[in-house]
Design a protein around this motif. Structure first.
Motif, PDB file in Angstrom:
ATOM      1  N   SER A   5       0.844  -1.198   0.000  1.00 53.98           N
ATOM      2  CA  SER A   5       0.000   0.000   0.000  1.00 53.98           C
ATOM      3  C   SER A   5       0.873   1.240   0.000  1.00 53.98           C
ATOM      4  N   VAL A   6       0.459   2.250  -0.759  1.00 51.87           N
ATOM      5  CA  VAL A   6       1.177   3.521  -0.758  1.00 51.87           C
ATOM      6  C   VAL A   6       0.389   4.593  -0.002  1.00 51.87           C
ATOM      7  N   SER A   7      -0.632   4.165   0.758  1.00 51.69           N
ATOM      8  CA  SER A   7      -1.399   5.121   1.566  1.00 51.69           C
ATOM      9  C   SER A   7      -0.544   5.690   2.684  1.00 51.69           C
ATOM     10  N   GLY A   8      -0.829   6.938   3.043  1.00 51.60           N
ATOM     11  CA  GLY A   8      -0.168   7.533   4.198  1.00 51.60           C
ATOM     12  C   GLY A   8       0.145   8.998   3.972  1.00 51.60           C
ATOM     13  N   VAL A   9       0.549   9.647   5.041  1.00 57.82           N
ATOM     14  CA  VAL A   9       0.899  11.060   4.965  1.00 57.82           C
ATOM     15  C   VAL A   9       2.226  11.202   4.225  1.00 57.82           C
ATOM     16  N   VAL A  10       2.265  12.043   3.210  1.00 59.07           N
ATOM     17  CA  VAL A  10       3.495  12.295   2.463  1.00 59.07           C
ATOM     18  C   VAL A  10       4.264  13.415   3.162  1.00 59.07           C
ATOM     19  N   TYR A  11       3.565  14.512   3.453  1.00 63.69           N
ATOM     20  CA  TYR A  11       4.114  15.559   4.316  1.00 63.69           C
ATOM     21  C   TYR A  11       2.951  16.313   4.923  1.00 63.69           C
ATOM     22  N   ALA A  12       3.188  16.889   6.093  1.00 63.98           N
ATOM     23  CA  ALA A  12       2.084  17.501   6.827  1.00 63.98           C
ATOM     24  C   ALA A  12       2.536  18.769   7.515  1.00 63.98           C
ATOM     25  N   GLN A  13       1.621  19.721   7.625  1.00 63.28           N
ATOM     26  CA  GLN A  13       1.784  20.841   8.542  1.00 63.28           C
ATOM     27  C   GLN A  13       0.401  21.289   8.967  1.00 63.28           C
ATOM     28  N   ALA A  14       0.351  22.032  10.044  1.00 62.47           N
ATOM     29  CA  ALA A  14      -0.945  22.407  10.609  1.00 62.47           C
ATOM     30  C   ALA A  14      -1.511  23.644   9.913  1.00 62.47           C
ATOM     31  N   ASP A  15      -2.829  23.744   9.929  1.00 61.34           N
ATOM     32  CA  ASP A  15      -3.533  24.954   9.483  1.00 61.34           C
ATOM     33  C   ASP A  15      -3.202  25.376   8.060  1.00 61.34           C
ATOM     34  N   VAL A  16      -3.085  24.406   7.168  1.00 66.78           N
ATOM     35  CA  VAL A  16      -2.875  24.699   5.752  1.00 66.78           C
ATOM     36  C   VAL A  16      -3.854  23.843   4.939  1.00 66.78           C
ATOM     37  N   PRO A  17      -4.089  24.212   3.694  1.00 69.46           N
ATOM     38  CA  PRO A  17      -4.970  23.383   2.866  1.00 69.46           C
ATOM     39  C   PRO A  17      -4.480  21.932   2.819  1.00 69.46           C
ATOM     40  N   ALA A  18      -5.433  21.002   2.817  1.00 67.52           N
ATOM     41  CA  ALA A  18      -5.107  19.575   2.825  1.00 67.52           C
ATOM     42  C   ALA A  18      -5.373  18.978   1.453  1.00 67.52           C
ATOM     43  N   VAL A  19      -4.328  18.400   0.862  1.00 66.72           N
ATOM     44  CA  VAL A  19      -4.452  17.749  -0.443  1.00 66.72           C
ATOM     45  C   VAL A  19      -4.425  16.240  -0.241  1.00 66.72           C
ATOM     46  N   LYS A  66     -10.754   4.286 -10.649  1.00 65.25           N
ATOM     47  CA  LYS A  66      -9.774   3.288 -11.130  1.00 65.25           C
ATOM     48  C   LYS A  66      -9.164   3.614 -12.491  1.00 65.25           C
ATOM     49  N   TYR A  67      -9.891   4.316 -13.364  1.00 66.58           N
ATOM     50  CA  TYR A  67      -9.341   4.632 -14.693  1.00 66.58           C
ATOM     51  C   TYR A  67      -8.725   6.026 -14.757  1.00 66.58           C
ATOM     52  N   ASP A  68      -8.727   6.744 -13.669  1.00 65.76           N
ATOM     53  CA  ASP A  68      -8.424   8.176 -13.745  1.00 65.76           C
ATOM     54  C   ASP A  68      -7.322   8.678 -12.830  1.00 65.76           C
ATOM     55  N   ILE A  69      -6.684   7.796 -12.049  1.00 66.13           N
ATOM     56  CA  ILE A  69      -5.648   8.313 -11.151  1.00 66.13           C
ATOM     57  C   ILE A  69      -4.486   8.867 -11.962  1.00 66.13           C
ATOM     58  N   PRO A  70      -3.816   9.885 -11.461  1.00 66.54           N
ATOM     59  CA  PRO A  70      -4.062  10.522 -10.170  1.00 66.54           C
ATOM     60  C   PRO A  70      -5.315  11.398 -10.153  1.00 66.54           C
ATOM     61  N   VAL A  71      -6.032  11.302  -9.026  1.00 70.63           N
ATOM     62  CA  VAL A  71      -7.134  12.214  -8.737  1.00 70.63           C
ATOM     63  C   VAL A  71      -6.745  12.977  -7.479  1.00 70.63           C
ATOM     64  N   LEU A  72      -7.037  14.276  -7.461  1.00 73.06           N
ATOM     65  CA  LEU A  72      -6.713  15.105  -6.295  1.00 73.06           C
ATOM     66  C   LEU A  72      -7.969  15.674  -5.659  1.00 73.06           C
ATOM     67  N   HIS A  73      -7.996  15.666  -4.330  1.00 76.09           N
ATOM     68  CA  HIS A  73      -8.998  16.398  -3.561  1.00 76.09           C
ATOM     69  C   HIS A  73      -8.275  17.513  -2.818  1.00 76.09           C
ATOM     70  N   LEU A  74      -8.953  18.612  -2.630  1.00 76.73           N
ATOM     71  CA  LEU A  74      -8.410  19.737  -1.883  1.00 76.73           C
ATOM     72  C   LEU A  74      -9.410  20.104  -0.807  1.00 76.73           C
ATOM     73  N   ASP A  75      -8.989  20.040   0.440  1.00 78.15           N
ATOM     74  CA  ASP A  75      -9.883  20.282   1.578  1.00 78.15           C
ATOM     75  C   ASP A  75     -11.191  19.492   1.451  1.00 78.15           C
TER      76      ASP A  75
END
Length: 120
Positions: A5-19, A66-75
């Protein structure tokens, strides 16, 4: 053999937009998108979480994306798919930072498309 699995936090900081990056092992387009995002972190701070659509508990994302990755969500809202330019990243992250980001149109839904084909 199951892919790791490649799930997980890549990088994080507080109080910023979440991708969230919907991805899976061996997705080279996903790596490109991740590189673009990493490249703008200094100008447009955000956190990045990878969501592996092949994980057992992510079946609903696999069905849609499944046919479209990468897909991004923002907040938590649909942002974009397939590719991302630096300009697009900076623009959307600035919107999100100002609390003005709204879900974009064109979110993929493979399951719905497949159902529609069966109904014809």
């Amino acid at each position: 053999a199951l892919m790791a699995s490649v799930s997980g936090v890549v990088y994080a900081q507080a109080d910023v937009p979440a991708v969230r990056l919907f991805t899976k092992e061996g997705c080279t387009l996903c790596d490109k998108v991740r590189d673009v995002l990493r490249g703008v972190t200094d100008r447009a701070p955000h956190s990045l979480e990878a969501v592996d659509i092949t994980d057992e508990d992510h079946a609903q994302w696999l069905a849609k994306y499944k046919y479209d990755i990468p897909v991004l969500h923002l907040d938590g809202a649909y942002w974009t798919k397939h590719r991302l330019t630096e300009e697009e990243a900076l623009e959307a992250l600035a919107e999100a930072g100002a609390g003005a980001f709204a879900a974009r149109r064109g979110e993929p839904d493979a399951e719905r498309l497949e159902r529609r084909k069966e109904e014809r």
